[in-house]
Design a protein around this motif. Structure first.
Motif, mmCIF file in Angstrom:
data_model
loop_
_atom_site.group_PDB
_atom_site.id
_atom_site.type_symbol
_atom_site.label_atom_id
_atom_site.label_comp_id
_atom_site.label_asym_id
_atom_site.label_seq_id
_atom_site.Cartn_x
_atom_site.Cartn_y
_atom_site.Cartn_z
ATOM 1 N N ILE A 115 -15.086 43.114 -60.980
ATOM 2 C CA ILE A 115 -16.178 43.190 -59.996
ATOM 3 C C ILE A 115 -15.819 44.274 -58.989
ATOM 4 C CG2 ILE A 115 -17.460 41.936 -58.211
ATOM 5 C CD1 ILE A 115 -15.590 39.954 -60.831
ATOM 6 N N TYR A 116 -16.763 45.127 -58.669
ATOM 7 C CA TYR A 116 -16.464 46.196 -57.719
ATOM 8 C C TYR A 116 -17.624 46.378 -56.745
ATOM 9 C CZ TYR A 116 -19.575 49.243 -60.442
ATOM 10 O OH TYR A 116 -20.675 49.785 -61.069
ATOM 11 N N ARG A 117 -17.297 46.910 -55.572
ATOM 12 C CA ARG A 117 -18.290 47.270 -54.568
ATOM 13 C C ARG A 117 -17.852 48.567 -53.911
ATOM 14 N NH1 ARG A 117 -20.434 42.037 -51.174
ATOM 15 N NH2 ARG A 117 -21.979 43.607 -50.578
ATOM 16 N N ARG A 118 -18.819 49.395 -53.570
ATOM 17 C CA ARG A 118 -18.506 50.658 -52.918
ATOM 18 C C ARG A 118 -18.839 50.593 -51.436
ATOM 19 N NH1 ARG A 118 -20.765 56.807 -54.306
ATOM 20 N NH2 ARG A 118 -19.662 57.817 -52.561
ATOM 21 N N TYR A 119 -17.899 51.027 -50.612
ATOM 22 C CA TYR A 119 -18.088 51.139 -49.176
ATOM 23 C C TYR A 119 -17.691 52.556 -48.766
ATOM 24 C CZ TYR A 119 -18.403 46.042 -49.080
ATOM 25 O OH TYR A 119 -18.783 44.734 -49.297
ATOM 26 N N ALA A 120 -18.687 53.362 -48.420
ATOM 27 C CA ALA A 120 -18.462 54.777 -48.055
ATOM 28 C C ALA A 120 -17.738 55.475 -49.208
ATOM 29 C CB ALA A 120 -17.698 54.881 -46.749
ATOM 30 N N SER A 121 -16.534 55.971 -48.975
ATOM 31 C CA SER A 121 -15.824 56.725 -50.020
ATOM 32 C C SER A 121 -14.863 55.861 -50.817
ATOM 33 C CB SER A 121 -15.049 57.888 -49.390
ATOM 34 O OG SER A 121 -14.052 57.402 -48.509
ATOM 35 N N LEU A 122 -14.804 54.559 -50.515
ATOM 36 C CA LEU A 122 -13.852 53.683 -51.188
ATOM 37 C C LEU A 122 -14.542 52.689 -52.109
ATOM 38 C CD1 LEU A 122 -11.234 52.755 -48.428
ATOM 39 C CD2 LEU A 122 -10.827 54.109 -50.480
ATOM 40 N N PHE A 123 -13.958 52.502 -53.292
ATOM 41 C CA PHE A 123 -14.379 51.472 -54.227
ATOM 42 C C PHE A 123 -13.360 50.336 -54.160
ATOM 43 C CE2 PHE A 123 -16.642 55.102 -55.800
ATOM 44 C CZ PHE A 123 -17.778 54.618 -56.420
ATOM 45 N N GLU A 134 -18.499 35.272 -60.544
ATOM 46 C CA GLU A 134 -18.583 36.688 -60.168
ATOM 47 C C GLU A 134 -19.160 36.874 -58.773
ATOM 48 O OE1 GLU A 134 -20.185 35.266 -62.664
ATOM 49 O OE2 GLU A 134 -19.933 36.327 -64.566
ATOM 50 N N LEU A 135 -20.176 36.092 -58.423
ATOM 51 C CA LEU A 135 -20.811 36.254 -57.121
ATOM 52 C C LEU A 135 -19.882 35.830 -55.992
ATOM 53 C CD1 LEU A 135 -24.450 35.052 -57.899
ATOM 54 C CD2 LEU A 135 -23.545 37.378 -57.871
ATOM 55 N N ALA A 136 -19.040 34.826 -56.232
ATOM 56 C CA ALA A 136 -18.069 34.424 -55.221
ATOM 57 C C ALA A 136 -17.065 35.543 -54.984
ATOM 58 C CB ALA A 136 -17.352 33.145 -55.658
ATOM 59 N N VAL A 137 -16.623 36.193 -56.045
ATOM 60 C CA VAL A 137 -15.689 37.309 -55.916
ATOM 61 C C VAL A 137 -16.378 38.487 -55.238
ATOM 62 C CG1 VAL A 137 -14.205 38.921 -57.168
ATOM 63 C CG2 VAL A 137 -14.401 36.560 -57.945
ATOM 64 N N HIS A 138 -17.655 38.689 -55.548
ATOM 65 C CA HIS A 138 -18.437 39.750 -54.918
ATOM 66 C C HIS A 138 -18.470 39.546 -53.394
ATOM 67 C CE1 HIS A 138 -22.043 42.414 -54.387
ATOM 68 N NE2 HIS A 138 -21.450 43.051 -55.379
ATOM 69 N N GLU A 139 -18.645 38.306 -52.954
ATOM 70 C CA GLU A 139 -18.635 38.000 -51.529
ATOM 71 C C GLU A 139 -17.229 38.090 -50.949
ATOM 72 O OE1 GLU A 139 -21.160 37.482 -49.306
ATOM 73 O OE2 GLU A 139 -22.248 38.308 -51.016
#
Length: 201
Positions: A115-123, A134-139
């Motif tokens: 599971i990944y999320r992007r914040y500005a220039s960082l993944f 998956e949604l718990a890890v996303h949070e």
């Protein structure tokens, strides 16, 4: 392998609550609390709903990668040889960074979920067992970012690069032995202050 889930309501301070971490499954493997699933305390009830997962490690690794594919932080919760780490990180970069914003941020890789999320220039990339929510890890990723934000003040790539040990301290307070054990930002940051060097006189 199927994860066995048991849901119980435990009273804090009770023998069942204190001994929950010592419970083992039929194969003798220690069970743990999957924190996001979570212990939430109801007002006045004094009860905590805990979902315990009897099985193997949950969070396998946490990676922070910039948009050029350079790893800025690699936090593993299991023993992985350096050569295999480089291979895993290279595969994660190729698999996650090449996906468009319209594609799902949950992928399967080597028998686990990523599971990944992007914040500005960082993944922020997290690898978990295939049975994990998956949604718990996303949070949880967002919770990590908010905790880093509160500590560094609008965290950026340079903060991670120049204060790598502090980022590891924060992750170690939130994840222990592959299990998410704390998501309260104030508690996490209160513990990491103990690692700060004493002020110069």
């Amino acid at each position: 392998r199927t994860a066995v889930r048991r849901r119980r309501t435990l009273r804090p301070g009770s023998k069942a609550f204190e001994g929950a971490k010592g419970i083992r499954d039929s194969r003798g493997r220690a069970s743990g609390f999957s924190a996001l699933d979570l212990g939430r305390t109801g007002r006045g009830s004094g009860r905590v709903v805990v979902e315990r997962i009897l099985g193997e490690m949950t969070v396998r690794f946490v990676l922070l990668v910039n948009k050029q594919g350079q790893t800025r932080l690699a936090h593993y919760n299991e023993i992985v040889p350096k050569a295999e780490r480089r291979q895993i990180e290279g595969e994660m970069v190729r698999k996650c960074l090449t996906r468009s914003d319209k594609q799902c941020s949950i992928v399967e890789h080597r028998g686990m979920k990523v599971i990944y999320r992007r914040y500005a220039s960082l993944f922020f990339i997290v690898g978990v067992d295939e049975h994990e929510n998956e949604l718990a890890v996303h949070e949880f990723i967002h919770c990590v970012v908010e905790t880093l934000d509160r500590h560094f003040g609008n965290v950026c790539e340079l903060d991670i690069m120049f204060h790598l040990e502090k980022a590891h301290y924060i992750l170690e307070e939130m994840v222990m032995n592959g299990q998410i054990v704390e998501t309260n930002k104030s508690i996490v940051l209160g513990q990491t202050v103990m690692y700060d060097p004493p002020p110069e006189k």
